[in-house]
Scaffold this motif. Structure first.
Motif: not given
Length: 393
Positions: A60-67, A72-73, A110-113, A119-126
């Motif tokens: 699934r290379p075109d799927a969005n990745m979650t936080v 895990a990566i 990782l520091q969160g907000d 964690a279950e939200e899509p990771m954004n590029r920033e």
């Protein structure tokens, strides 16, 4: 040593842990579902290493990745094992990704907000760019300039320095038309691409020797690795995945930082120049600087570590942020003591600076150690280890 694109690294960790893994080994094309996709070669290399296997839905290379998947990566690639007590309101601790979230938190990546990790939200590029930079030891630019991107002004203060550093190193180029699209979700393929552009060599074979130049980051994830006669243009990182790593660097030139984060590591550097920082952050590390080793800056953050500077070796600045024992038979220009229980044996550094509320360093005989030049008065030669002035910073 085979050169491995960072891209594969990412996938090692993007694979979902909640579904059974399906192997494509033995087929003509290792990942036929990716035929023609721009990320195919990167995925296939990591698949060959047994790191990327995908799940029942494929790669699934075109799927969005979650936080959570992103955590895990990085955690799998680096081999983080230490965790912290759960500080996040939205993390129960029973989720498959919970250990990875807490491992990255313990590592300071990782520091969160401030309340949630999302964690279950899509990771954004920033956010992805910043986490990559932190994990790979890329220091943020002090005065970032993102004016080359049409949306560079949208970068937050906490991210701008990292984004600028990653862009200057050619690791990120945006999504086209000089646009960073920092708020957009990042896909699995894009994560692979960022890793591919950053980690030039992934040393996972125990006992391997790297004797050719590495154009980018060299990530050591195995024990008993030797860098012999090579120039490394990016950071050389010894990850926790390497265990109690033994690393030998000889006849080499490191143009960036050498960072060792594994506990109990044994590091030997001889006839080599390190132009960036050497950082020992794991506890009980042992560093031997043989003849011809030239270090600009050495920082010790891991407690119970030891440093031996042999004759013919030199350190411009040694910063002790944790208890460390130093035997100096070479040359140390300045020692910055920022922790108690620092022992300085052998030749005294030219200058010793001691932070406020910190006990001055002593030698193994219990005598206070000051700088050989700091202790001199006009017209006097160097004296013993006592009697000199102690600088406070």
């Amino acid at each position: 040593m085979r050169k491995i694109p960072a891209a594969l690294l990412s996938l090692a960790l993007t694979a979902s842990l909640t579904a059974p893994l399906a192997s494509a080994a033995g087929t003509g094309s290792t990942l036929p579902e990716l035929d023609g996709h721009w990320s195919q070669s990167a995925f296939e290399r990591w698949h060959a290493y047994g790191i990327v296997e995908g799940d029942s839905r494929g790669m699934r290379p075109d799927a969005n990745m979650t936080v959570g998947e992103f955590a895990a990566i990085l955690s799998r690639a680096m081999g983080y094992t230490e965790t912290v007590e759960n500080p996040y309101a939205d993390l129960k601790g029973t989720e498959w990704y919970a250990p990875y979230i807490l491992q990255l938190t313990a590592a300071g990546i990782l520091q969160g907000d401030g309340t949630n990790c999302n964690a279950e939200e899509p990771m954004n590029r920033e956010r992805a760019t910043v986490l990559f930079a932190r994990a790979l030891g890329i220091r943020p630019t002090a005065q970032p300039d993102l004016s080359g991107f049409v949306d560079g002004k949208d970068a937050a203060d906490w991210s701008a320095g990292y984004i600028d550093a990653m862009a200057k190193d050619g690791i990120i180029q945006g999504v086209g038309n000089q646009t960073l699209a920092l708020g957009s979700s990042i896909t699995r393929g894009s994560v692979v691409k960022i890793l591919d552009s950053s980690v030039a060599e992934y040393a996972v074979e125990e006992g391997a020797t790297i004797d050719q130049d590495v154009d980018g980051i060299l990530l050591v994830a195995a024990d008993d690795i030797t860098v012999d006669g090579a120039a490394v243009s990016g950071n050389l990182l010894v990850a926790p995945k390497a265990g109690e790593a033994n690393l030998t660097v000889k006849n080499a030139r490191l143009e960036r930082d050498l960072r060792v984060s594994t506990h109990g590591a044994t590091l030997t550097v001889a006839d080599s120049q390190v132009e960036g920082d050497v950082a020992l952050s794991g506890d009980r590390a042992s560093l031997t600087l043989g003849s011809g080793a030239q270090l600009a800056r050495l920082a010790v953050d891991g407690a119970g570590s030891s440093v031996s500077v042999e004759s013919g070796a030199s350190v411009e600045t040694l910063t002790a942020r944790a208890a460390v024992k130093v035997d100096n038979q070479g040359a140390i220009n300045k020692a910055e003591v920022q922790a108690d229980d620092v022992v300085l044996d052998g030749k005294r550094p030219a200058h010793v600076e001691v932070a406020d509320d910190v006990a001055p360093p002593q030698n193994s005989e219990g005598e206070e150690v000051t700088g050989s030049e700091d202790s001199q008065e006009p017209g006097q030669g160097g004296g013993g280890s006592g009697g000199g002035r102690r600088l406070r910073v």
